[in-house]
Write a protein that holds these residues in place. Sequence first.
Motif, short mmCIF file in Angstrom:
data_model
loop_
_atom_site.label_atom_id
_atom_site.label_comp_id
_atom_site.label_asym_id
_atom_site.label_seq_id
_atom_site.Cartn_x
_atom_site.Cartn_y
_atom_site.Cartn_z
N UNK A 196 0.81 -1.22 0.00
CA UNK A 196 0.00 0.00 0.00
C UNK A 196 0.84 1.27 0.00
N UNK A 197 2.15 1.11 0.15
CA UNK A 197 3.06 2.25 0.09
C UNK A 197 3.40 2.56 -1.37
N UNK A 198 3.75 3.82 -1.63
CA UNK A 198 4.19 4.16 -2.98
C UNK A 198 5.50 3.47 -3.30
N UNK A 199 6.33 3.27 -2.27
CA UNK A 199 7.63 2.62 -2.46
C UNK A 199 8.01 1.90 -1.18
N UNK A 200 7.56 0.67 -1.03
CA UNK A 200 7.87 -0.09 0.17
C UNK A 200 9.32 -0.57 0.18
N UNK A 201 9.91 -0.54 1.35
CA UNK A 201 11.31 -0.97 1.49
C UNK A 201 11.45 -1.93 2.66
#
Length: 295
Positions: free
Chosen positions: A134-139
Amino acid sequence: MITDNNKIALITGANSGIGKEATLQLAREGFHVVMVCRNEKRAQTAIKDIKNSYPEASLDLFIADMAELNAIRTMVNKFKTAYDHLDVLINNAALFDITQKQRNLTSEGLETIWATNHLGPVLLTTLLLESLMQSKEGRILNIASKGLLAKPFLKVDLKDPEFENRAFNVVNAYYQSKIAQIMYTYWLSKQLSTTNISVNCFRVPAVKVDIDRYPDLSSFMKWVYKQKAKAAASPTSIANNYVYWASHQWDNKPNGKYFDEKNNYVKGNKYIEKEENIQDVMGLTKSYIPEWKDF
């Protein structure tokens, strides 16, 4: 309080050492930091210290022992009730008691080092993938150790990872779990290569050890660790690496990389890098975790 401008980072083992320093630095970078800790009293003390250093720190606390798989499941359910996404997951918590002589088991019957350092992070990551999506850019950042360089022939014992039928050795147990984490990073990064999530692994060098945590350590070993401390990195400097990989913006974001304290890419040995071995270790790991996901 969390705002729409805050990214959310979750870090395990956040109440001491590198985890505590990384929590402070992430907060200063504008992250809302979810601290996952085993001991609530120590966690509350850490929160007080962090707030004293940076009163604006946006923090939350969840209690879970990373060796207890059901505790992780309960904690993640609470997290998902409170938050609709996650931007950064740092699997920092690890168990390495240099005074341990015998094999210990969790309440669920698992060997504690294997459970804390490998199974717990894998389960936590698996359960939080939906939130990271759900994040724009999960890390995701997993943690290994530079000490593996001194163990070039060590492998994950596929038949006995928990030392049930072989002599227990705390050093081998620890480094075995860290080998598994590197291999998990390689595997998961490929599985998630077409998603918004990147997965990397940091090789922590020797870090200053708080000898007071080990009152039963012999005088000789205390002397040894004091000598090592002279060349060891500080928790603050290593936390800088965590924050760099949590917040840096790349033109081409790294995925499936293994890197050192200078943020240079490094490689595991032939055993760690071999795809057949990775699949074998992942097959072993899968047998412990019903929630396991293949993509």
